[in-house]
Write an enzyme that holds these catalytic residues in place. Structure first.
Site, mmCIF file in Angstrom:
data_model
loop_
_atom_site.group_PDB
_atom_site.id
_atom_site.type_symbol
_atom_site.label_atom_id
_atom_site.label_comp_id
_atom_site.label_asym_id
_atom_site.label_seq_id
_atom_site.Cartn_x
_atom_site.Cartn_y
_atom_site.Cartn_z
ATOM 1 N N ASP A 144 -6.606 -6.718 3.980
ATOM 2 C CA ASP A 144 -7.719 -6.038 3.306
ATOM 3 C C ASP A 144 -8.680 -7.078 2.749
ATOM 4 O O ASP A 144 -9.895 -7.015 2.947
ATOM 5 C CB ASP A 144 -7.166 -5.150 2.181
ATOM 6 C CG ASP A 144 -8.259 -4.441 1.410
ATOM 7 O OD1 ASP A 144 -9.190 -3.920 2.053
ATOM 8 O OD2 ASP A 144 -8.189 -4.427 0.166
ATOM 9 N N ASP A 159 -3.533 -18.197 0.485
ATOM 10 C CA ASP A 159 -4.556 -18.834 -0.357
ATOM 11 C C ASP A 159 -5.310 -19.903 0.445
ATOM 12 O O ASP A 159 -6.540 -20.000 0.375
ATOM 13 C CB ASP A 159 -3.950 -19.407 -1.658
ATOM 14 C CG ASP A 159 -2.701 -20.243 -1.440
ATOM 15 O OD1 ASP A 159 -2.161 -20.259 -0.304
ATOM 16 O OD2 ASP A 159 -2.256 -20.895 -2.397
ATOM 17 N N TYR A 209 0.819 -1.215 0.000
ATOM 18 C CA TYR A 209 0.000 0.000 0.000
ATOM 19 C C TYR A 209 0.853 1.265 0.000
ATOM 20 O O TYR A 209 0.429 2.302 -0.508
ATOM 21 C CB TYR A 209 -0.900 0.038 1.242
ATOM 22 C CG TYR A 209 -2.261 -0.584 1.046
ATOM 23 C CD1 TYR A 209 -2.387 -1.891 0.600
ATOM 24 C CD2 TYR A 209 -3.414 0.138 1.340
ATOM 25 C CE1 TYR A 209 -3.630 -2.464 0.446
ATOM 26 C CE2 TYR A 209 -4.665 -0.426 1.183
ATOM 27 C CZ TYR A 209 -4.769 -1.720 0.742
ATOM 28 O OH TYR A 209 -6.002 -2.280 0.586
ATOM 29 N N LYS A 267 2.667 -15.481 2.572
ATOM 30 C CA LYS A 267 2.841 -16.194 1.291
ATOM 31 C C LYS A 267 4.324 -16.490 1.154
ATOM 32 O O LYS A 267 4.975 -16.117 0.178
ATOM 33 C CB LYS A 267 2.291 -15.313 0.152
ATOM 34 C CG LYS A 267 2.235 -15.978 -1.213
ATOM 35 C CD LYS A 267 1.199 -17.079 -1.338
ATOM 36 C CE LYS A 267 1.322 -17.766 -2.684
ATOM 37 N NZ LYS A 267 0.433 -18.957 -2.797
HETATM 38 C C1 IPM Z 1 -10.548 -0.857 3.814
HETATM 39 C C2 IPM Z 1 -10.748 -0.259 2.454
HETATM 40 C C3 IPM Z 1 -9.576 0.645 2.129
HETATM 41 C C4 IPM Z 1 -8.336 -0.206 2.103
HETATM 42 C C5 IPM Z 1 -9.720 1.444 0.832
HETATM 43 C C6 IPM Z 1 -11.010 2.226 0.794
HETATM 44 C C7 IPM Z 1 -8.545 2.349 0.616
HETATM 45 O O1 IPM Z 1 -10.918 -1.256 1.500
HETATM 46 O O2 IPM Z 1 -10.472 -0.090 4.792
HETATM 47 O O3 IPM Z 1 -10.475 -2.077 3.904
HETATM 48 O O4 IPM Z 1 -8.008 -0.822 1.082
HETATM 49 O O5 IPM Z 1 -7.650 -0.262 3.131
HETATM 50 MG MG MG Z 2 -11.040 -3.205 2.302
#
Ligand code: IPM
Ligand code: MG
Length: 357
Positions: free
Chosen positions: A244, A220, A138, A188
């Protein structure tokens, strides 16, 4: 005790409104929160051209806790990347150092039919996903889209330092210690070096937490096991991107994403609290959204930032009470129950809080 309130977009203002009323109802118990409202997400882009404006940054930094509704909406999807509402969310997480994202997936027995899985697979489900929130692909550099050898390539970097892994591992071992003392770390490592380091560091950190049983699972397989037999898990810890994905999967096991709160914590107990669900632009402004996930987020705030366990438990108890009374917003409605709107649901929670006093 200062709370920065960020209603955000879509249904955000409606659901946050109910959560704020719940916090106000606790005033009588000596819980006095000073609340200030600011803009984050699409509404901030509209007003200030920036999804995480300076004024919001100032208030959020000065507060002990942040209460967030939801950000985003189709109106903003075509904006340049740095003006998208998601950028506001990623920006505040990074700015406040909110590295530990706690996402519980709890099945309320009254809502067992809402799951798409068979009741016997999910009844009693109570998982906590601990997602690292300020590192990984990220935020890793280099990133971008550039031209190489006459064609475009997209680049992102998966990267974790040992200290980042160790601090999230500690949070998850501590969380496991307060629950069933089982921690599953997801990686992973069969393919990605970054997650080999993850596994090595988590394994090493386990020496400091001998009372917690640590296991490891490839991501997975973890995705598969979550739908096959989710009750095998107690606490799961993983990186930002896997977290996520797995936390969305885990939330759907309960069938009621409108019920699930989350906390994102820094190293000192400051936290941002928000429902797991999104801004639901399709039902915004209609007074039908489910405020319970946001109300439950205030319980997490009382517990994790303010150390008010009794008040947190009362809020959670009040939510269970309204479910037992048969009140349901549209997203969790079943025949035979009483369908209510956002405001009525908030009223019922407050009434249950008072009755429990
Ligand atoms: C979450 C959301 C966010 C992320 C997005 C909206 C940037 O999906 O809080 O899980 O990917 O962290
Ligand atoms: Mg999310």
């Amino acid at each position: 005790m200062k709370v920065c309130v960020l209603p955000g977009d879509g249904i955000g203002p409606e659901i946050v409104g109910e959560a704020v009323r719940v916090l106000e109802a606790l005033r009588g118990d000596g819980i006095r929160l000073e609340m200030e409202t600011a803009l984050l997400g699409g509404c901030a882009v509209d007003a200030a051209g920036d999804p995480y404006p300076e004024e919001t940054r100032r208030l959020a930094r000065a507060a002990d806790a942040v209460l967030l509704g939801a950000v985003g909406g189709p109106r903003y999807d075509t904006l340049p990347r740095e003006q998208r509402p998601e950028r506001g969310l990623l920006g505040i997480r990074k700015d406040l150092g909110l590295f530990a994202n706690l996402r519980p997936a709890v099945l309320y027995p009254e809502l067992a039919n809402a799951s798409s899985l068979k009741p016997e697979v999910v009844v009693g489900l109570d998982i906590l996903i601990v997602r690292e929130l300020t590192g990984d692909i990220y935020f890793g550099e280099p990133r971008g889209i550039e031209t190489r050898g006459g064609e475009r390539v997209g680049i992102n970097t998966m990267i974790y330092s040992e200290s980042e892994i160790r601090r999230i591992a500690r949070v998850s071992f501590e969380a496991a210690r307060k629950r069933s003392r089982r921690l599953c770390s997801v990686d992973k490592m069969n393919v990605l070096e970054c997650t080999q380091l993850w596994r090595d560091v988590v394994t090493d950190e386990a020496k400091n937490h001998p009372d917690v049983e640590l296991s490891h699972m490839l991501v997975d397989n973890a995705a598969m096991q979550l739908v096959r037999n989710p009750k095998q898990f107690d606490v799961m810890v993983t990186g930002n991107m896997f977290g996520d994905i797995l936390s969305d999967e885990a939330s759907m096991l309960t069938g009621s994403i409108g019920m699930l709160p989350s906390a994102s914590l820094d190293e000192k107990g400051k936290g941002l609290y928000e429902p797991i669900h999104g801004s639901a632009p399709d039902i915004a402004g209609q007074g039908v959204a489910n405020p319970l996930a946001t109300i439950l987020s205030t319980a997490m705030m009382l517990r994790y930032t303010f150390g008010q366990e009794a008040a947190a438990a009362r809020v959670e108890g009040a939510v269970k009470q309204v479910l037992r009374q048969g009140l349901r917003t549209a997203d969790i409605f079943e025949a035979g129950m009483k369908k209510v709107g956002t405001r009525e649901m908030g009223d019922a929670v407050i009434a249950a809080l008072r009755a429990a006093n």
